[in-house]
Design a protein around this motif. Sequence first.
Motif, PDB file in Angstrom:
ATOM      1  N   THR A  73       8.295  -8.328  -2.462  1.00 53.77           N
ATOM      2  CA  THR A  73       7.633  -8.665  -3.728  1.00 53.77           C
ATOM      3  C   THR A  73       6.289  -7.958  -3.810  1.00 53.77           C
ATOM      4  O   THR A  73       5.934  -7.392  -4.859  1.00 53.77           O
ATOM      5  CB  THR A  73       7.447 -10.189  -3.839  1.00 53.77           C
ATOM      6  N   CYS A  74       5.540  -7.948  -2.726  1.00 59.08           N
ATOM      7  CA  CYS A  74       4.270  -7.216  -2.678  1.00 59.08           C
ATOM      8  C   CYS A  74       4.492  -5.728  -2.934  1.00 59.08           C
ATOM      9  O   CYS A  74       3.680  -5.064  -3.582  1.00 59.08           O
ATOM     10  CB  CYS A  74       3.603  -7.410  -1.320  1.00 59.08           C
ATOM     11  N   ALA A  75       5.615  -5.198  -2.428  1.00 59.11           N
ATOM     12  CA  ALA A  75       5.933  -3.783  -2.631  1.00 59.11           C
ATOM     13  C   ALA A  75       6.133  -3.464  -4.107  1.00 59.11           C
ATOM     14  O   ALA A  75       5.708  -2.406  -4.597  1.00 59.11           O
ATOM     15  CB  ALA A  75       7.180  -3.410  -1.837  1.00 59.11           C
ATOM     16  N   LEU A  76       6.794  -4.369  -4.844  1.00 56.87           N
ATOM     17  CA  LEU A  76       6.977  -4.163  -6.284  1.00 56.87           C
ATOM     18  C   LEU A  76       5.629  -4.135  -6.999  1.00 56.87           C
ATOM     19  O   LEU A  76       5.401  -3.316  -7.903  1.00 56.87           O
ATOM     20  CB  LEU A  76       7.851  -5.263  -6.869  1.00 56.87           C
ATOM     21  N   GLY A 120       0.808  -1.214   0.000  1.00 57.78           N
ATOM     22  CA  GLY A 120       0.000   0.000   0.000  1.00 57.78           C
ATOM     23  C   GLY A 120       0.838   1.259   0.000  1.00 57.78           C
ATOM     24  O   GLY A 120       0.518   2.232  -0.711  1.00 57.78           O
ATOM     25  N   ILE A 121       1.916   1.281   0.781  1.00 58.48           N
ATOM     26  CA  ILE A 121       2.799   2.447   0.802  1.00 58.48           C
ATOM     27  C   ILE A 121       3.366   2.691  -0.585  1.00 58.48           C
ATOM     28  O   ILE A 121       3.345   3.817  -1.099  1.00 58.48           O
ATOM     29  CB  ILE A 121       3.932   2.243   1.825  1.00 58.48           C
ATOM     30  N   CYS A 122       3.898   1.643  -1.213  1.00 61.94           N
ATOM     31  CA  CYS A 122       4.505   1.820  -2.535  1.00 61.94           C
ATOM     32  C   CYS A 122       3.472   2.193  -3.591  1.00 61.94           C
ATOM     33  O   CYS A 122       3.771   2.970  -4.499  1.00 61.94           O
ATOM     34  CB  CYS A 122       5.258   0.558  -2.925  1.00 61.94           C
ATOM     35  N   GLN A 173       7.655   3.710 -17.538  1.00 63.11           N
ATOM     36  CA  GLN A 173       7.646   4.562 -16.350  1.00 63.11           C
ATOM     37  C   GLN A 173       8.207   3.825 -15.150  1.00 63.11           C
ATOM     38  O   GLN A 173       8.964   4.388 -14.346  1.00 63.11           O
ATOM     39  CB  GLN A 173       6.234   5.062 -16.051  1.00 63.11           C
ATOM     40  N   LEU A 174       7.863   2.550 -15.011  1.00 62.08           N
ATOM     41  CA  LEU A 174       8.402   1.757 -13.902  1.00 62.08           C
ATOM     42  C   LEU A 174       9.918   1.647 -13.999  1.00 62.08           C
ATOM     43  O   LEU A 174      10.628   1.808 -12.997  1.00 62.08           O
ATOM     44  CB  LEU A 174       7.774   0.360 -13.913  1.00 62.08           C
ATOM     45  N   LEU A 175      10.430   1.405 -15.197  1.00 61.58           N
ATOM     46  CA  LEU A 175      11.877   1.285 -15.361  1.00 61.58           C
ATOM     47  C   LEU A 175      12.570   2.614 -15.112  1.00 61.58           C
ATOM     48  O   LEU A 175      13.648   2.657 -14.509  1.00 61.58           O
ATOM     49  CB  LEU A 175      12.190   0.767 -16.768  1.00 61.58           C
ATOM     50  N   ARG A 176      11.960   3.703 -15.553  1.00 55.47           N
ATOM     51  CA  ARG A 176      12.553   5.014 -15.276  1.00 55.47           C
ATOM     52  C   ARG A 176      12.588   5.284 -13.771  1.00 55.47           C
ATOM     53  O   ARG A 176      13.550   5.871 -13.252  1.00 55.47           O
ATOM     54  CB  ARG A 176      11.777   6.122 -15.989  1.00 55.47           C
ATOM     55  N   ASP A 177      11.552   4.829 -13.076  1.00 50.06           N
ATOM     56  CA  ASP A 177      11.461   5.053 -11.629  1.00 50.06           C
ATOM     57  C   ASP A 177      12.239   4.011 -10.831  1.00 50.06           C
ATOM     58  O   ASP A 177      12.050   3.876  -9.626  1.00 50.06           O
ATOM     59  CB  ASP A 177       9.994   5.057 -11.198  1.00 50.06           C
ATOM     60  N   ASP A 178      13.122   3.286 -11.489  1.00 52.15           N
ATOM     61  CA  ASP A 178      14.077   2.359 -10.875  1.00 52.15           C
ATOM     62  C   ASP A 178      13.470   1.053 -10.408  1.00 52.15           C
ATOM     63  O   ASP A 178      14.052   0.341  -9.582  1.00 52.15           O
ATOM     64  CB  ASP A 178      14.863   3.007  -9.737  1.00 52.15           C
ATOM     65  N   ALA A 179      12.284   0.683 -10.918  1.00 51.79           N
ATOM     66  CA  ALA A 179      11.846  -0.701 -10.766  1.00 51.79           C
ATOM     67  C   ALA A 179      12.653  -1.556 -11.739  1.00 51.79           C
ATOM     68  O   ALA A 179      13.272  -1.041 -12.670  1.00 51.79           O
ATOM     69  CB  ALA A 179      10.358  -0.818 -11.055  1.00 51.79           C
ATOM     70  N   PHE A 180      12.644  -2.856 -11.520  1.00 48.37           N
ATOM     71  CA  PHE A 180      13.362  -3.782 -12.399  1.00 48.37           C
ATOM     72  C   PHE A 180      12.391  -4.844 -12.874  1.00 48.37           C
ATOM     73  O   PHE A 180      11.626  -5.408 -12.080  1.00 48.37           O
ATOM     74  CB  PHE A 180      14.536  -4.417 -11.654  1.00 48.37           C
ATOM     75  N   ILE A 181      12.391  -5.102 -14.172  1.00 49.33           N
ATOM     76  CA  ILE A 181      11.584  -6.161 -14.762  1.00 49.33           C
ATOM     77  C   ILE A 181      12.553  -7.097 -15.475  1.00 49.33           C
ATOM     78  O   ILE A 181      13.214  -6.683 -16.435  1.00 49.33           O
ATOM     79  CB  ILE A 181      10.549  -5.605 -15.763  1.00 49.33           C
ATOM     80  N   PRO A 182      12.706  -8.337 -14.994  1.00 49.42           N
ATOM     81  CA  PRO A 182      13.707  -9.228 -15.589  1.00 49.42           C
ATOM     82  C   PRO A 182      13.586  -9.325 -17.114  1.00 49.42           C
ATOM     83  O   PRO A 182      12.500  -9.561 -17.657  1.00 49.42           O
ATOM     84  CB  PRO A 182      13.404 -10.574 -14.927  1.00 49.42           C
ATOM     85  N   TYR A 183      14.694  -9.101 -17.779  1.00 45.29           N
ATOM     86  CA  TYR A 183      14.849  -9.211 -19.227  1.00 45.29           C
ATOM     87  C   TYR A 183      14.076  -8.152 -20.009  1.00 45.29           C
ATOM     88  O   TYR A 183      14.022  -8.219 -21.237  1.00 45.29           O
ATOM     89  CB  TYR A 183      14.462 -10.619 -19.722  1.00 45.29           C
ATOM     90  N   THR A 196      14.686  -2.945  -6.225  1.00 49.88           N
ATOM     91  CA  THR A 196      14.989  -1.518  -6.236  1.00 49.88           C
ATOM     92  C   THR A 196      13.669  -0.749  -6.342  1.00 49.88           C
ATOM     93  O   THR A 196      12.607  -1.282  -6.051  1.00 49.88           O
ATOM     94  CB  THR A 196      15.952  -1.167  -7.388  1.00 49.88           C
ATOM     95  N   GLY A 197      13.725   0.512  -6.727  1.00 49.98           N
ATOM     96  CA  GLY A 197      12.516   1.317  -6.776  1.00 49.98           C
ATOM     97  C   GLY A 197      12.143   1.848  -5.406  1.00 49.98           C
ATOM     98  O   GLY A 197      12.990   2.076  -4.542  1.00 49.98           O
ATOM     99  N   ILE A 198      10.855   2.031  -5.178  1.00 53.06           N
ATOM    100  CA  ILE A 198      10.376   2.687  -3.959  1.00 53.06           C
ATOM    101  C   ILE A 198      10.717   1.881  -2.713  1.00 53.06           C
ATOM    102  O   ILE A 198      11.113   2.446  -1.690  1.00 53.06           O
ATOM    103  CB  ILE A 198       8.864   2.960  -4.052  1.00 53.06           C
ATOM    104  N   ILE A 199      10.605   0.559  -2.776  1.00 53.09           N
ATOM    105  CA  ILE A 199      10.877  -0.229  -1.570  1.00 53.09           C
ATOM    106  C   ILE A 199      12.348  -0.095  -1.174  1.00 53.09           C
ATOM    107  O   ILE A 199      12.675  -0.058   0.018  1.00 53.09           O
ATOM    108  CB  ILE A 199      10.471  -1.712  -1.762  1.00 53.09           C
TER     109      ILE A 199
END
Length: 649
Positions: free
Chosen positions: A443-446, A80-82, A479-489, A130-133
């Motif tokens: 994982t829930c945070a992502l 919820g926070i993320c 947008q997720l990748l720009r915000d430093d989330a990671f999506i494998p491959y 990575t990302g918000i968490i």
Amino acid sequence: MKRRKFFEKSALGTLGAGLLPLTAFSMDVECDVDVNSGSHRGQSSDPEQWYQLGTGKRARPDRKVEKAYDVVVIGGGAAGICAAVAAARNGAKVVIVQDRPVFGGNSSSEIRVHLNGVNQLKNGLPERETGIIEEILLHNRFYNPQDSYPVWDHVLYDFVSREPNIDIKLNTSALRAIMKGGRIAAAHCWQLTTETEYTFNAQIFIDCSGDGLLAATAGAKYRTGREASAEFGEKYAPKEADGWQMGSTVLLGSKDMGKPMPFVPPLFTIPYEAHKAHRERALTPFELGFWWVELGSEDDIVGEYEDSKHKLLGYAYGVWDYLKNSGKFPETENYALDWVSSLPGKRESRRFIGDYILSEPDMLGYRHFDDAVAFGGWSLDEHNPGGMLNLEEPPSYFHEDFEEPYQIPFRSLYSANVPNLLFAGRNISQTHIALSSSRIMATCALEGQAVGTAAALCSKFGVMPRELGAKYMHELQEQLLRDDAFIPYRVASRPGDLAKDAAVIFASSTSSGSAESLTDGISRDYAGKAHHWQSETLPAHIQVEWVEEVALSTVEIKCDTNVKKNIMLRRDSLEDKIYTTQVPKEMLKSCHLEGRINGSWVKVAEIQDNKVRRLRLSFPTAKVTAIRVALLETYGKPQVKLFEIRCYA
């Protein structure tokens, strides 16, 4: 009136003056009492029930507030926070509704579960989120080096409250969804501490509450229990479907008092039958308690929660009583209980149905999803459903570890039948066996960051989640990748980034990787391939050159925080090759940015005491032919490593 003057004025006549208004009140207001039932008839409809002494006004104390937002987030755990922060940072006006006095969910001081993620793969190393968490965990490393759980609560509160687009409602329960035309029009909520009814209207609703009461009252389809193995081809599922759900746990902690500490168990204690216990129910070390003091359910696990809590407290004290008084553990003589949770940590209840149900074969087969937005990698860790009622079995069946992270699709994060409902956390669209891995908080945070970003884009494009997935998946992933989330491959195409159009990128020195890797679209070393540049020494610099003059106002850099090591808060403050209690020494601490303007280098931005992996240097728009990032200091490493550089107008 100021506090001191109030007490000075009222000190001499407190008793007499305090009684008189009460007498007046009792004479002035009719109070029809039914002597048989003890009830006060008519009070609830009396508009003059409340006599406010300070103003002399009479009113009924009805507190009802209705407000409108772009996004309503239910639940204040990691997901919820993320979700709330992601939606807010992407331009949405958000309210986050949390039914507890603190943020954090299972990681809060009320429960104290480690905020695990992809902690360890088969190679023995993490693949940290990575990302918000990660921002949150770094925030904790800076402001809570003592590893205090009550302080962690306020680290989280600080992290959320500093976002200008978020309103916070703690101690507030979402009681039901108000529907209109098959969609959720509003969330009807109750704030315990202020006796206030809230109606929160919005375009998009995100249920990250775990149990998902809002989603359930909206009519969102869900299931509970275990699927039959044949339904999804799951080798670790039972042959026949049943109602069993993984249970809740009561944790405890003890403290060495330096002297003998006798223990007398309370009356609700349930004796621990150690002779029945499976060998994996280890009783040492005992200082931090036991995650396996757990009770599941094959029926209504939500409705049974308070009864289960009473039993769990009995079981927890029973284990401690056995340690202290069986005579088999003399090392406990000087130990006393220091903390026992009064709020069992939940693992499973409702799982809502989306357009796709994530399953065990998806995870073990590392299925590629075109709409992947998050990842997981905790082992398939299915807790013994009977818990303390099934002592003979191991407390959990660690079915299988993963060689690499698996993908989580967006279609599992929105409702199949309620158009404006998203969800993240243990309540997403998945099987029971899939939940045994993906329920882990990081994982829930992502998932939370994914749906929060999606919700903001839904508002931006004027669409519902399903249509967003069909028409704007590229925009969501980018947008997720720009915000430093990671999506494998998933390689970022980086629309609008002027760095990828540069004529040349070079560095002052290179010890590993290459400067060109900073625009290759992958912001971590992954699958055995390097995607970084590292300097030989410090200070160092990276330079980006264009053939023609470009207008810039933002430069974004992703630095190294060593995603192969975990930085979570732990009750034992563990420090080893996998975990650290320190700020990552690899992280960039200070830098400044220069632009070549009319042939001369001009400093346009700088950062001191950086505390995040993704640095954002913003400045008034300038026309440049080159930029130079001077990298001055890390938190301890004599070289600096970067994974990405982006430049935007």
